[in-house]
Scaffold this motif. Structure first.
Motif, PDB file in Angstrom:
ATOM      1  N   GLY A  48       0.756  -1.229  -0.096  1.00  0.00           N
ATOM      2  CA  GLY A  48      -0.093   0.006   0.017  1.00  0.00           C
ATOM      3  C   GLY A  48       0.840   1.242   0.006  1.00  0.00           C
ATOM      4  N   PHE A  51       2.090   1.674  -3.498  1.00  0.00           N
ATOM      5  CA  PHE A  51       1.277   2.057  -4.418  1.00  0.00           C
ATOM      6  C   PHE A  51       0.958   3.722  -4.191  1.00  0.00           C
ATOM      7  CE2 PHE A  51       0.483  -2.431  -5.372  1.00  0.00           C
ATOM      8  CZ  PHE A  51       0.626  -2.184  -6.840  1.00  0.00           C
ATOM      9  N   GLY A 245      -4.816  -8.885  -1.042  1.00  0.00           N
ATOM     10  CA  GLY A 245      -3.780  -8.235  -0.224  1.00  0.00           C
ATOM     11  C   GLY A 245      -2.633  -9.244  -0.022  1.00  0.00           C
ATOM     12  N   ARG A 246      -1.561  -8.732   0.463  1.00  0.00           N
ATOM     13  CA  ARG A 246      -0.613  -9.791   0.911  1.00  0.00           C
ATOM     14  C   ARG A 246      -1.063 -10.666   1.950  1.00  0.00           C
ATOM     15  NH1 ARG A 246       2.097  -7.082   5.467  1.00  0.00           N
ATOM     16  NH2 ARG A 246       1.415  -5.139   5.518  1.00  0.00           N
ATOM     17  N   LYS A 251      -3.548  -9.978   8.269  1.00  0.00           N
ATOM     18  CA  LYS A 251      -4.630  -9.637   7.131  1.00  0.00           C
ATOM     19  C   LYS A 251      -5.825 -10.333   7.358  1.00  0.00           C
ATOM     20  CE  LYS A 251      -2.421  -6.118   5.184  1.00  0.00           C
ATOM     21  NZ  LYS A 251      -3.151  -4.848   4.860  1.00  0.00           N
ATOM     22  N   VAL A 271      -6.290 -13.310  -3.664  1.00  0.00           N
ATOM     23  CA  VAL A 271      -5.407 -12.451  -4.624  1.00  0.00           C
ATOM     24  C   VAL A 271      -4.527 -11.995  -3.614  1.00  0.00           C
ATOM     25  CG1 VAL A 271      -5.187 -10.713  -6.381  1.00  0.00           C
ATOM     26  CG2 VAL A 271      -7.199 -12.149  -6.296  1.00  0.00           C
ATOM     27  N   GLY A 272      -2.964 -12.293  -3.919  1.00  0.00           N
ATOM     28  CA  GLY A 272      -1.880 -11.537  -2.960  1.00  0.00           C
ATOM     29  C   GLY A 272      -0.821 -12.972  -2.622  1.00  0.00           C
ATOM     30  N   GLY A 302      -2.092 -15.633  -6.073  1.00  0.00           N
ATOM     31  CA  GLY A 302      -0.923 -15.333  -6.110  1.00  0.00           C
ATOM     32  C   GLY A 302      -0.871 -13.608  -6.446  1.00  0.00           C
ATOM     33  N   PHE A 303       0.064 -13.094  -6.409  1.00  0.00           N
ATOM     34  CA  PHE A 303       0.155 -11.640  -6.710  1.00  0.00           C
ATOM     35  C   PHE A 303      -0.235 -11.179  -8.032  1.00  0.00           C
ATOM     36  CE2 PHE A 303       1.759  -7.538  -7.608  1.00  0.00           C
ATOM     37  CZ  PHE A 303       1.512  -6.835  -6.522  1.00  0.00           C
ATOM     38  N   ARG A 304      -1.186 -10.386  -8.405  1.00  0.00           N
ATOM     39  CA  ARG A 304      -1.575  -9.864  -9.654  1.00  0.00           C
ATOM     40  C   ARG A 304      -1.552  -8.349  -9.810  1.00  0.00           C
ATOM     41  NH1 ARG A 304      -2.699 -14.389 -12.975  1.00  0.00           N
ATOM     42  NH2 ARG A 304      -2.946 -16.014 -11.443  1.00  0.00           N
ATOM     43  N   MET A 307      -5.344  -5.638 -10.685  1.00  0.00           N
ATOM     44  CA  MET A 307      -6.411  -5.615  -9.644  1.00  0.00           C
ATOM     45  C   MET A 307      -7.908  -5.331 -10.090  1.00  0.00           C
ATOM     46  SD  MET A 307      -5.212  -7.006  -6.933  1.00  0.00           S
ATOM     47  CE  MET A 307      -5.567  -6.383  -5.142  1.00  0.00           C
ATOM     48  N   GLY A 328      -5.807   0.759   4.326  1.00  0.00           N
ATOM     49  CA  GLY A 328      -6.789  -0.199   3.783  1.00  0.00           C
ATOM     50  C   GLY A 328      -6.861   0.215   2.091  1.00  0.00           C
ATOM     51  N   ARG A 329      -5.715   0.424   1.483  1.00  0.00           N
ATOM     52  CA  ARG A 329      -6.222   0.684  -0.072  1.00  0.00           C
ATOM     53  C   ARG A 329      -7.138  -0.281  -0.817  1.00  0.00           C
ATOM     54  NH1 ARG A 329      -3.318   4.028  -3.328  1.00  0.00           N
ATOM     55  NH2 ARG A 329      -3.657   2.837  -5.109  1.00  0.00           N
ATOM     56  N   VAL A 330      -7.078  -1.349  -0.343  1.00  0.00           N
ATOM     57  CA  VAL A 330      -7.756  -2.468  -0.871  1.00  0.00           C
ATOM     58  C   VAL A 330      -9.281  -2.179  -0.922  1.00  0.00           C
ATOM     59  CG1 VAL A 330      -6.198  -4.209  -1.055  1.00  0.00           C
ATOM     60  CG2 VAL A 330      -7.511  -4.158   0.723  1.00  0.00           C
ATOM     61  N   GLU A 333     -10.248   0.525  -3.326  1.00  0.00           N
ATOM     62  CA  GLU A 333     -10.124   0.033  -4.664  1.00  0.00           C
ATOM     63  C   GLU A 333     -11.415  -0.848  -4.932  1.00  0.00           C
ATOM     64  OE1 GLU A 333      -5.222  -0.481  -5.031  1.00  0.00           O
ATOM     65  OE2 GLU A 333      -6.351  -2.056  -4.356  1.00  0.00           O
TER      66      GLU A 333
HETATM   67  N1  UDP Z   1      -2.011  -5.773  -4.507  1.00  0.00           N
HETATM   68  C1  UDP Z   1      -1.773  -5.685  -5.687  1.00  0.00           C
HETATM   69  N2  UDP Z   1      -1.567  -7.206  -6.172  1.00  0.00           N
HETATM   70  C2  UDP Z   1      -1.810  -8.217  -5.257  1.00  0.00           C
HETATM   71  C3  UDP Z   1      -2.305  -7.934  -4.174  1.00  0.00           C
HETATM   72  C4  UDP Z   1      -2.093  -6.512  -3.458  1.00  0.00           C
HETATM   73  O1  UDP Z   1      -1.520  -5.019  -6.553  1.00  0.00           O
HETATM   74  O2  UDP Z   1      -1.874  -9.311  -5.639  1.00  0.00           O
HETATM   75  C5  UDP Z   1      -1.991  -4.177  -3.996  1.00  0.00           C
HETATM   76  C6  UDP Z   1      -3.564  -3.732  -3.795  1.00  0.00           C
HETATM   77  O3  UDP Z   1      -4.132  -3.691  -5.031  1.00  0.00           O
HETATM   78  C7  UDP Z   1      -3.278  -2.396  -2.695  1.00  0.00           C
HETATM   79  C8  UDP Z   1      -2.016  -2.560  -2.148  1.00  0.00           C
HETATM   80  O4  UDP Z   1      -1.479  -3.889  -2.806  1.00  0.00           O
HETATM   81  O5  UDP Z   1      -3.186  -1.363  -3.689  1.00  0.00           O
HETATM   82  C9  UDP Z   1      -2.275  -3.274  -0.738  1.00  0.00           C
HETATM   83  O6  UDP Z   1      -2.311  -2.092  -0.020  1.00  0.00           O
HETATM   84  P1  UDP Z   1      -3.155  -2.029   1.529  1.00  0.00           P
HETATM   85  O7  UDP Z   1      -3.110  -0.722   2.071  1.00  0.00           O
HETATM   86  O8  UDP Z   1      -4.685  -2.537   1.180  1.00  0.00           O
HETATM   87  O9  UDP Z   1      -2.362  -3.109   2.428  1.00  0.00           O
HETATM   88  P2  UDP Z   1      -0.669  -2.945   2.891  1.00  0.00           P
HETATM   89  O10 UDP Z   1       0.050  -4.095   2.082  1.00  0.00           O
HETATM   90  O11 UDP Z   1      -0.377  -1.605   2.651  1.00  0.00           O
HETATM   91  O12 UDP Z   1      -0.767  -3.560   4.307  1.00  0.00           O
END
Ligand code: UDP
Length: 417
Positions: A48, A51, A245-246, A251, A271-272, A302-304, A307, A328-330, A333
Motif C-alpha cells: 500500500g 502504491f 492483499g498480501r 491480514k 489474490v496476493g 498469487g500476486f496480480r 487488480m 486499507g487501500r484495497v 479499490e
Molecule cells: N495488491 C496488488 N496485487 C496483489 C495484492 C495486492 O496490486 O496481488 C495491491 C492492492 O491493490 C493495494 C496494495 O497492494 O493497492 C495493498 O495495500 P493495502 O493498504 O490494502 O495493504 P498494505 O499491504 O499496505 O498493508
C-alpha cells in the motif's frame, strides 16, 4: 537546516533546475514553488505504501528521483513510468524487522552507517527528503547532520505495541522530535497513534487519505462476468467472494477461510502473496483449507498486477484484518470497482466505510459475523448494489487520485515553506 530556514528565496537561489514554479490546483491565484524531492522507500515490493508513493513520484512536477533500499517490482514500475531510481542495498539491514531488536543488530551497524551515508549523499542534490517507510525514516533521519535537508515522513502505520517493537517506537519518538520537519499520515488512526506516542500536537500530523484512479476500474469490461471469470481462470456461475492483499497473519485470510466453512456453496479467491517473509503463513492457509474441507472452493491467485479486473470479477469483496488497519487501500479499490465491501471495523477503515451506506462493517476476527454479513448481502442483491453504487460515488468524491495528489502536494509544499 530546518524547515523554517528553507525560505522561498533560498530555494529559488538553489537554481531553477532544482525547482519548478507552478500553479496549485486548489489555489489557482497563488503561485507556489514545488521543491525537488528525493523519495526514499525501503521496499522493492508493491504494498500500500508503495502504491501511494508511485503516482506521487510520477506526477511530481519538479525534479524527483527515488532511492530504494531493496530491489523488486516497485523499481520497474517506477522506471516504466519515467522515474529515475537508485538502489542502495544491504542484506543485513534488509533483514531487520520492525517488531523487535535482537543483539544481532550490532552486526548490522556498519551496513546501517553505509546506508545512512548513501541516502545523505543522494539527498544533497534535492530540496527535500520524502521518507515513505519506517526504515527509510530511521536511515534518512539519522543522516540529517550530514545532508541537512528538510525531511517529510509519510506515515503509513499505526504506531502501536502490536505492530512495533520498543526500540522502533523509541526511535520514531526521538527522530520525529529532533529530525523530521513534516509528517503526513495516511489516516486519522495512524495520526492518533503517533500523537499518543510522541505527545506532539495533533495539528502537527495532517492527514491525507489515499486516492485511486477510478478510470482504471471503469475501463475493465465486466458486463459479461462469465467471460471475465473465464479469462482469469475463476469459476463461473457461483457466488464468489474476493480477498485482496498480501498474505500475512494480521491480514486475516484464515478468518475468511473459517467463514467459508460456514457457507457450503460460496467460493473464495485470495489474490496476493506473502511479500515480507510470511511464507509459512501462506502454506498454513493451504493446510487450513484442506482441514476445513473447503480447498475445492478456495482459489489462490498469487500476486496480480491487474487488480481492477480481479475485483470486478467477484460478487463481494472482503477485508479481514485482525488488527487495526492503518488505511486499507484495497477497500477504496473495491469501492472503485463497484463491488460491495465487507470490512473489519478498526483503524483507518472506519474513516472510509459507513455501515450499510457505502459498505458493511463487521467486528474484526469473527468468522461467524463475517459469514452472516456475506449471506445477508448475497440474499439481498438490491441492497448490495445500492451499497456498491454509493461506494463508487464516495470514492470519486473523497478518495480520488487527483484529490490525493493535490492534497499531498499542498501538505509537502507547506513543510518546505
Ligand atoms: N495488491 C496488488 N496485487 C496483489 C495484492 C495486492 O496490486 O496481488 C495491491 C492492492 O491493490 C493495494 C496494495 O497492494 O493497492 C495493498 O495495500 P493495502 O493498504 O490494502 O495493504 P498494505 O499491504 O499496505 O498493508
Amino acid at each position: 537546516m530546518s524547515t523554517s530556514d528553507l525560505s522561498r528565496a533560498q530555494m529559488m537561489s538553489r537554481g531553477a533546475a532544482a525547482t519548478a514554479i507552478i500553479d496549485d490546483i486548489h489555489a489557482p491565484s497563488a503561485t507556489v514553488i514545488t521543491p525537488s524531492v528525493l523519495f526514499v522507500d525501503q521496499s522493492g515490493q508493491l504494498g500500500g505504501a508503495e502504491f501511494s508513493m508511485l503516482p506521487l513520484a510520477v506526477a511530481w512536477v519538479a525534479r524527483r528521483e527515488v532511492l530504494l533500499l531493496s530491489d523488486g517490482p516497485f523499481r520497474s514500475r517506477l522506471e516504466s513510468q519515467g522515474v529515475k531510481v537508485h538502489l542502495t542495498l544491504d542484506h543485513g539491514v534488509s533483514r531487520i524487522r520492525k517488531e523487535g531488536v535482537r543483539l544481532g543488530w550490532l552486526g548490522t551497524l556498519p551496513g546501517i552507517v553505509r546506508q545512512v551515508r548513501a541516502i545523505a549523499r543522494q539527498a544533497e542534490d534535492f530540496d527535500v527528503l520524502f521518507l515513505n517507510t519506517q526504515k527509510a525514516l530511521v536511515l534518512g533521519a539519522l543522516g540529517k547532520p550530514l545532508h541537512r535537508k528538510p525531511i517529510i515522513w509519510h506515515l503509513h502505520d499505526i504506531m502501536s505495541r502490536e505492530h512495533f517493537g520498543v526500540m522502533q517506537r523509541l526511535m520514531v519518538k526521538w527522530l520525529t522530535r529532533y529530525a523530521v520537519d513534516g509528517i503526513i499520515a495516511n489516516s486519522h488512526a495512524s495520526a492518533a497513534s503517533l500523537v499518543a506516542l510522541t505527545d506532539c500536537r495533533p495539528e502537527a500530523v495532517p492527514v491525507v487519505h489515499n486516492g485511486v484512479d477510478v478510470r482504471e476500474f471503469s475501463s475493465v469490461d465486466a458486463d459479461d462476468i462469465g467471460t471475465l471469470r473465464r479469462r482469469l481462470g475463476l469459476p463461473e456461475g457461483v457466488y464468489l467472494a474476493g480477498l485482496f492483499g498480501r498474505l500475512a497473519p494480521w491480514k486475516g485470510q484464515h478468518i475468511a477461510l473459517e467463514a467459508l466453512a460456514r457457507m457450503p456453496d460460496v467460493h473464495l479467491v485470495l489474490v496476493g502473496s506473502a511479500l515480507f517473509g510470511e511464507q509459512r503463513y501462506a502454506e498454513s492457509l493451504h493446510r487450513q483449507a484442506a482441514r476445513l474441507g473447503v480447498a475445492d472452493r478456495v482459489h489462490f491467485a498469487g500476486f496480480r498486477d491487474d487488480m481492477p479486473a480481479w475485483m470486478k470479477a467477484v460478487d463481494v469483496i472482503l477485508h479481514t484484518s485482525t488488527e487495526a488497519e492503518p488505511f486499507g487501500r484495497v477497500i477504496i479499490e473495491g469501492m472503485a470497482a463497484g463491488r460491495p465491501v465487507i470490512a473489519a471495523a478498526a483503524g483507518g477503515v472506519v474513516e472510509i466505510v459507513r455501515h450499510r451506506k457505502n459498505g458493511w462493517l463487521v467486528e474484526p476476527g469473527m468468522p461467524a459475523l463475517l459469514a452472516e454479513a456475506i449471506e445477508t448481502l448475497r440474499a439481498a442483491p438490491e441492497l448490495a448494489q445500492r451499497i456498491a453504487d454509493q461506494a463508487l460515488n464516495d470514492v470519486m468524491q473523497y478518495f480520488s487520485l487527483d484529490g490525493y495528489l493535490a492534497q499531498m502536494k499542498r501538505a509537502m509544499v507547506a513543510v518546505t515553506g
